[in-house]
Design an enzyme around this catalytic site. Sequence first.
Site: not given
Ligand code: 9MR
Length: 392
Positions: A301, A185
């Site tokens: 994802e 990102e």
């Molecule tokens: O699903 C993840 C959530 O449980 C965490 O709290 C968050 C922060 O670490 O990250 C979420 O996963 C994200 C991923 O790492 C990057 N793309 C967006 C995902 C959803 O927010």
Amino acid sequence: MFPKYIFPRRHILQFGLGALMGTIALAGAKILPLNRWAQAVESLNRTFAVDEKLPLKDRSIAKGLIYGAAGRYGDLLNTQKLADCFVQECGMLVPEWELKWFAGEQPLRPGPHQFDFTRADGMVEFAQANGLFVRGHTLVWHLSLPDWFEGIVNSQNARRFLVKHIKTVVGHYAGQMHSWDVVNEAIELNHERDDNLRKTPWLELLGSNYIDLAFRTAAEADPHALLVYNDYGLEYDRDTDESKRKAVLKLLEHLKARGTPIHALGIQSHLQGDATDFNPDRLRRFLSDVASLGLKILITELDVNDQKLPVDIEVRDRIVAGVYEDYLNVVLDEPAVIAVLTWGLSDRYTWLSQFNPRSDNAPVRSLPFDDQFNRKLAWNAMARAFDNARNR
Ligand code: 9MR
């Protein structure tokens, strides 16, 4: 460490079309906005029929693809059915928290000079014991950084911190990872820089070269892993998505031109069940532009946000399944797409319950398995898309 794998009973999806018609009519009269109504009616004509014998893992492998999902250590450890489901259906596991700098209860980077691999190691062992690939997510991101980061990391030592982190973590799993999300990102158009880069701590401390540095360090630490740039907001026919596709393409071209060891683009694919602006041709063009740079593509994802869909489960599941199948049919048409990962496997464990709950508090239904680990229509949709995909 994890419960030993036991072959689970196969679950069969059943639903009555007559009952469903009634429900939709009721839902249509009461709550469905017009476009949803049309979509629900249209989805009635779709059977999502599929021979249910083969799991998603086998169907994807048959086409030279990998199917997998993200999961969390504690959920896998404590829920035998989830572990079973991973082993039966997935060819790959993605630790959702455990390889971020700081996420979950026992983070990878508890202190400036500490690395705690306990949970990540547990997941890698589980995957290896059951024949799953593992992907690392993620080395460089502006989120999930520890609280200590801000007071300790500065422009004098930032390079050392970045290089040490990547060398240590990638080195720890060298030869064992299918791929790494090296940078996650990094593009944000609202930050209004000419290069479209997001103003992250790494950018502020190291300048735009941090991306190249991260990839080079990862390549040195594990010459065998596929190195990925991963981002979201690339999927729809919106000005914001089109601008982001352009910006990502520019970044990828720039990295390739300077010889950065980057091998693939990860398209997160957090889809919206209520979106009506999906444009297959535009997405196809983008995928082919990425592929023409010599890069592979991973759907990293995938899930479908059902926040704004009717509460009725049969209607909701049909719309969600339609979104899965339509999207996968388009992306799998591009031969450079080599893997599909859903962000979670069962509705019992999805980030959307916390981050995008429904206003009626009904449990979200975004993933291929329900909260009891039964296959849903979204599973059928994925199975059909894999069966219809061309061979890699
Ligand atoms: O699903 C993840 C959530 O449980 C965490 O709290 C968050 C922060 O670490 O990250 C979420 O996963 C994200 C991923 O790492 C990057 N793309 C967006 C995902 C959803 O927010």
